[in-house]
Design a protein around this motif. Structure first.
Motif, PDB file in Angstrom:
ATOM      1  N   TRP A  95       8.292  -2.358  -2.374  1.00 29.58           N
ATOM      2  CA  TRP A  95       7.125  -1.560  -2.270  1.00 29.58           C
ATOM      3  C   TRP A  95       6.752  -0.983  -0.698  1.00 29.58           C
ATOM      4  N   LEU A  96       6.764  -1.920   0.017  1.00 23.96           N
ATOM      5  CA  LEU A  96       6.449  -1.882   1.564  1.00 23.96           C
ATOM      6  C   LEU A  96       7.415  -0.711   2.076  1.00 23.96           C
ATOM      7  N   SER A  97       8.511  -0.790   1.690  1.00 25.93           N
ATOM      8  CA  SER A  97       9.475   0.337   2.492  1.00 25.93           C
ATOM      9  C   SER A  97       9.506   1.593   1.805  1.00 25.93           C
ATOM     10  N   SER A  98       8.808   1.663   0.257  1.00 25.25           N
ATOM     11  CA  SER A  98       8.513   2.805  -0.257  1.00 25.25           C
ATOM     12  C   SER A  98       7.441   3.682   0.392  1.00 25.25           C
ATOM     13  N   VAL A  99       6.555   2.847   0.812  1.00 27.15           N
ATOM     14  CA  VAL A  99       5.247   3.401   1.521  1.00 27.15           C
ATOM     15  C   VAL A  99       5.605   3.958   3.014  1.00 27.15           C
ATOM     16  N   ILE A 100       6.712   3.456   3.427  1.00 29.75           N
ATOM     17  CA  ILE A 100       6.968   4.034   4.881  1.00 29.75           C
ATOM     18  C   ILE A 100       8.284   4.945   4.979  1.00 29.75           C
ATOM     19  N   PHE A 101       9.244   4.430   4.496  1.00 28.32           N
ATOM     20  CA  PHE A 101      10.656   5.201   4.258  1.00 28.32           C
ATOM     21  C   PHE A 101      10.349   6.727   4.265  1.00 28.32           C
ATOM     22  N   PRO A 102       9.834   7.294   2.963  1.00 26.25           N
ATOM     23  CA  PRO A 102      10.002   8.572   2.554  1.00 26.25           C
ATOM     24  C   PRO A 102       9.535   9.423   3.798  1.00 26.25           C
ATOM     25  N   ARG A 103       8.306   9.042   4.406  1.00 29.60           N
ATOM     26  CA  ARG A 103       7.924   9.878   5.645  1.00 29.60           C
ATOM     27  C   ARG A 103       8.883   9.669   6.933  1.00 29.60           C
ATOM     28  N   ILE A 104       9.547   8.743   7.004  1.00 25.50           N
ATOM     29  CA  ILE A 104      10.359   8.486   8.060  1.00 25.50           C
ATOM     30  C   ILE A 104      11.508   9.578   7.905  1.00 25.50           C
ATOM     31  N   ILE A 105      11.951   9.732   6.731  1.00 24.76           N
ATOM     32  CA  ILE A 105      13.186  10.464   6.222  1.00 24.76           C
ATOM     33  C   ILE A 105      12.836  11.992   6.384  1.00 24.76           C
ATOM     34  N   LEU A 106      11.557  12.248   5.978  1.00 19.74           N
ATOM     35  CA  LEU A 106      11.127  13.403   5.834  1.00 19.74           C
ATOM     36  C   LEU A 106      10.840  13.993   7.490  1.00 19.74           C
ATOM     37  N   ASN A 107      10.666  13.358   8.383  1.00 20.10           N
ATOM     38  CA  ASN A 107      10.619  13.698   9.620  1.00 20.10           C
ATOM     39  C   ASN A 107      11.757  14.190  10.188  1.00 20.10           C
ATOM     40  N   PHE A 108      12.957  13.815   9.642  1.00 20.16           N
ATOM     41  CA  PHE A 108      14.308  14.622  10.021  1.00 20.16           C
ATOM     42  C   PHE A 108      14.575  15.576   9.266  1.00 20.16           C
ATOM     43  N   ALA A 109      14.031  15.988   8.346  1.00 20.06           N
ATOM     44  CA  ALA A 109      14.363  16.956   7.538  1.00 20.06           C
ATOM     45  C   ALA A 109      13.329  18.253   7.899  1.00 20.06           C
ATOM     46  N   PRO A 110      13.872  19.570   7.373  1.00 17.16           N
ATOM     47  CA  PRO A 110      13.009  20.743   8.009  1.00 17.16           C
ATOM     48  C   PRO A 110      11.786  20.685   7.224  1.00 17.16           C
ATOM     49  N   ALA A 111      11.422  19.896   6.045  1.00 18.67           N
ATOM     50  CA  ALA A 111      10.164  19.967   5.464  1.00 18.67           C
ATOM     51  C   ALA A 111       8.872  19.855   6.222  1.00 18.67           C
ATOM     52  N   SER A 112       7.945  20.322   5.822  1.00 27.04           N
ATOM     53  CA  SER A 112       6.610  20.198   6.661  1.00 27.04           C
ATOM     54  C   SER A 112       6.236  18.711   6.906  1.00 27.04           C
ATOM     55  N   LYS A 113       5.655  18.278   8.108  1.00 23.99           N
ATOM     56  CA  LYS A 113       5.406  17.194   8.522  1.00 23.99           C
ATOM     57  C   LYS A 113       3.799  16.712   8.241  1.00 23.99           C
ATOM     58  N   ALA A 114       3.108  17.614   7.536  1.00 26.98           N
ATOM     59  CA  ALA A 114       1.842  17.527   7.062  1.00 26.98           C
ATOM     60  C   ALA A 114       1.668  16.434   6.065  1.00 26.98           C
ATOM     61  N   ILE A 115       0.475  15.640   6.093  1.00 26.58           N
ATOM     62  CA  ILE A 115       0.181  14.398   4.950  1.00 26.58           C
ATOM     63  C   ILE A 115      -1.188  14.940   4.768  1.00 26.58           C
ATOM     64  N   PRO A 116      -1.643  15.022   3.480  1.00 25.49           N
ATOM     65  CA  PRO A 116      -3.083  15.243   3.360  1.00 25.49           C
ATOM     66  C   PRO A 116      -4.003  13.940   3.592  1.00 25.49           C
ATOM     67  N   PHE A 117      -5.071  14.250   4.056  1.00 23.76           N
ATOM     68  CA  PHE A 117      -6.288  13.335   4.348  1.00 23.76           C
ATOM     69  C   PHE A 117      -6.084  12.223   3.605  1.00 23.76           C
ATOM     70  N   GLY A 118      -6.257  12.486   2.116  1.00 25.01           N
ATOM     71  CA  GLY A 118      -6.255  11.263   1.472  1.00 25.01           C
ATOM     72  C   GLY A 118      -5.029  10.601   1.150  1.00 25.01           C
ATOM     73  N   GLY A 119      -3.720  11.334   1.300  1.00 26.62           N
ATOM     74  CA  GLY A 119      -2.650  10.669   1.608  1.00 26.62           C
ATOM     75  C   GLY A 119      -2.605   9.941   2.632  1.00 26.62           C
ATOM     76  N   CYS A 120      -2.807  10.213   3.588  1.00 28.17           N
ATOM     77  CA  CYS A 120      -2.807   9.513   5.068  1.00 28.17           C
ATOM     78  C   CYS A 120      -3.695   8.055   4.619  1.00 28.17           C
ATOM     79  N   GLU A 121      -4.943   8.295   3.926  1.00 28.46           N
ATOM     80  CA  GLU A 121      -5.724   7.103   3.844  1.00 28.46           C
ATOM     81  C   GLU A 121      -4.848   6.068   2.723  1.00 28.46           C
ATOM     82  N   ALA A 122      -4.413   6.756   1.808  1.00 31.62           N
ATOM     83  CA  ALA A 122      -3.475   5.831   0.669  1.00 31.62           C
ATOM     84  C   ALA A 122      -2.326   5.148   1.324  1.00 31.62           C
ATOM     85  N   GLN A 123      -1.775   6.061   2.465  1.00 31.74           N
ATOM     86  CA  GLN A 123      -0.493   5.237   3.177  1.00 31.74           C
ATOM     87  C   GLN A 123      -1.083   3.997   3.975  1.00 31.74           C
ATOM     88  N   LEU A 124      -2.256   4.277   4.526  1.00 28.64           N
ATOM     89  CA  LEU A 124      -2.635   2.938   5.410  1.00 28.64           C
ATOM     90  C   LEU A 124      -3.312   2.055   4.780  1.00 28.64           C
TER      91      LEU A 124
END
Length: 314
Positions: free
Chosen positions: A77-106
């Motif tokens: 579960w811990l890796s699932s909280v972190i890895f998707p955002r790391i992987i997206l960082n290397f993709a052309p997708a937007s790097k934006a994360i909603p305020f609530g999404g950031c709070e949930a991740q933290l």
């Protein structure tokens, strides 16, 4: 530290931009593939341990392996909280994360991470009792007590995550919104707050840094007593087996705690090393746990062989 920004409070931040790990642009595709493979291996490795402990009667009845199974579940579960955002960082997708999404991740990162911190301490205590109090071990650490202790670790982790998420996101955020990190963590997010963060940094220092250090010292104290007891074992094979079990745990603990203490005991730090150091306990530890506990633990390897042989005979 604790400086108030003079940005207008009329602007309210609704999302953040995760800048991610610094990397050369020509390596973006390669890094995407590397981190994607690491994530898959992490999930498969921890799932294998979880299934092995659950399927083998000799393992899931023993507190040591109950704790190991919980650790694997946490790593998944811990890796699932972190890895998707790391992987997206290397993709052309937007790097934006909603305020609530950031709070949930933290919240989930600190909930699961602190639960893991407490779990490592329980694992050290379990090994201490097994090696230093072998005759009283079945009474001092049984399946029921182990379940209660694990539940306590989960509750304590949830409380810790709630405190940190609430304190961090009750502050006003009015721009800029670029988080210079690869996930929403307290030090990186606090740098964007439009208010004094002294209290937050003090709570972070005490609640995370001191607690992590205390747990680490308790673990080292447990293993100091364990080493002393091991040296009294008369047979070389007995000493080897005891050392093998403990070294695997101590290796994981060191990889996890040292980077964690380095980051959270330095409030207000803006060192470029923080991101690289954080990779050790957010990326490397969940990947290494299955390798260390299977390659260095004879009982887990035997259980894997029994499970494989059983399926092969069907």
């Amino acid at each position: 530290m604790g400086k108030t920004k003079n940005t207008s409070l009329d602007t309210v931040v609704t999302d953040f931009i995760l800048l991610g790990l610094s990397h050369p642009q020509n390596l973006r595709s390669l890094l995407f593939l590397v981190f994607f493979i690491i994530y898959i291996l992490t999930q498969l490795g921890n799932l294998l341990i979880l299934l092995t402990v659950w399927a083998d009667p000799k393992l899931h009845a023993r507190p040591m392996y109950i704790l190991l199974g919980v650790l694997s579940f946490l790593d998944m579960w811990l890796s699932s909280v972190i890895f998707p955002r790391i992987i997206l960082n290397f993709a052309p997708a937007s790097k934006a994360i909603p305020f609530g999404g950031c709070e949930a991740q933290l919240y989930f990162f600190h909930f699961l991470g602190s639960t893991q911190c407490f779990l490592y301490t329980l694992m050290a205590y379990d090994r201490y009792l097994a090696i230093c109090q072998p005759l009283r071990y079945p009474v001092l650490m049984n399946g029921r007590l182990c379940t209660v202790l694990v539940a306590g670790a989960w509750v304590a982790g949830s409380i810790h995550g709630s405190i940190q998420a609430t304190l961090t996101f009750h502050l006003p955020y009015c721009g800029p919104k670029q988080v210079d990190y690869f996930f929403c963590d307290i030090p990186a997010v606090l740098r964007l707050a439009c208010a004094d963060t002294t209290v937050n940094e003090l709570v972070t220092f005490v609640d995370i840094g001191v607690v992590a250090t205390s747990c680490f010292m308790l673990i080292l104290l447990s293993y100091a007593n364990i080493v002393h007891a091991i040296l009294k074992i008369r047979t070389a094979d007995g000493r080897r087996r005891a050392f093998s079990t403990c070294i695997s745990h101590l290796t994981v603990v060191t990889v996890y705690y040292i980077p964690c203490i380095f980051i959270y005991l330095r409030p207000g730090s803006k060192s470029p090393l923080d991101g690289a150091v954080a990779v050790f306990y957010t990326v490397d530890t969940p990947l290494l746990n299955p390798l260390i506990y299977t390659l260095r633990n004879q009982e887990v390897k035997s259980a894997l062989k029994r499970m494989t042989a059983g399926r092969g005979a069907e």
